[in-house]
Design an enzyme around this catalytic site. Sequence first.
Site, PDB file in Angstrom:
ATOM      1  N   GLU A 126     -30.957  12.261   5.035  1.00 56.05           N
ATOM      2  CA  GLU A 126     -32.119  13.067   5.408  1.00 56.05           C
ATOM      3  C   GLU A 126     -32.047  13.496   6.871  1.00 56.05           C
ATOM      4  O   GLU A 126     -32.480  14.589   7.230  1.00 56.05           O
ATOM      5  CB  GLU A 126     -33.404  12.281   5.157  1.00 56.05           C
ATOM      6  CG  GLU A 126     -33.670  11.992   3.697  1.00 56.05           C
ATOM      7  CD  GLU A 126     -34.004  13.248   2.914  1.00 56.05           C
ATOM      8  OE1 GLU A 126     -35.173  13.479   2.614  1.00 56.05           O
ATOM      9  OE2 GLU A 126     -33.062  14.027   2.607  1.00 56.05           O
ATOM     10  N   THR A 179     -36.868  22.773   5.394  1.00 54.90           N
ATOM     11  CA  THR A 179     -37.726  21.688   5.873  1.00 54.90           C
ATOM     12  C   THR A 179     -37.900  21.726   7.385  1.00 54.90           C
ATOM     13  O   THR A 179     -39.006  21.522   7.900  1.00 54.90           O
ATOM     14  CB  THR A 179     -37.155  20.322   5.444  1.00 54.90           C
ATOM     15  OG1 THR A 179     -37.014  20.292   4.022  1.00 54.90           O
ATOM     16  CG2 THR A 179     -38.079  19.196   5.875  1.00 54.90           C
TER      17      THR A 179
END
Length: 296
Positions: A126, A179
């Site tokens: 991530e 994101t």
Amino acid sequence: MKVRVKAPCTSANLGVGFDVFGLCLKEPYDVIEVEAIDDKEIIIEVDDKNIPTDPDKNVAGIVAKKMIDDFNIGKGVKITIKKGVKAGSGLGSSAASSAGTAYAINELFKLNLDKLKLVDYASYGELASSGAKHADNVAPAIFGGFTMVTNYEPLEVLHIPIDFKLDILIAIPNISINTKEAREILPKAVGLKDLVNNVGKACGMVYALYNKDKSLFGRYMMSDKVIEPVRGKLIPNYFKIKEEVKDKVYGITISGSGPSIIAFPKEEFIDEVENILRDYYENTIRTEVGKGVEVV
């Protein structure tokens, strides 16, 4: 010697639980196969040409390299990924690949890591994907059910299994939202009134889960005063859809950073809500709470 796993999609934030709450969904999911090879290298094959296969740029490769180095495994791996979770959809696509890889390597090399440690390793993927080592997607992907990431140094994850039926609809618009970009538009400061609202409603959502109160869970989920009002503008028809189904759902909100929309329909309206969502976004699926990564 190889291990194949099914790594599910996840929905993070759930309204007021920004960067804390996460929910594992049964589908869609990635299928990831990790095979030990004698050459000390990491080979990645993926069925999506838009995803890099360079192990230094692919989240699965980054997770694998970190684990292989940390445990001096002395072998390489070939990672084959069949993507079921669309990248940029707000359904934890990078988290599915990261969590699935961490889980598979743990099984393949019998590292005996607990779930919290697997979440920690998966979050390195991530970091590469979004620029932040956040765990609100990888935690539910590993644990299943509902999770809360309550601390990072050290990492702490609280887990609530969902042992009651919770119907879920996911509408997936045919656009992607990055994101990193979705984080950049967020307010840099939050007013005290909005902070109190979100903290109170987040606590209420946890209470609702323990009491199997779908109505309270959904109502509080839709009470975000900070994130959803900003990100909702990035999703075509989002606020229109929300208004149209408000009396037919327990709750509806943005999944992760979007553009996917997650809805918890009332049982008697599930078909109607599904049709409404599909009128706007053809790629609408019916799913339920998932159990997390598993060997297949």
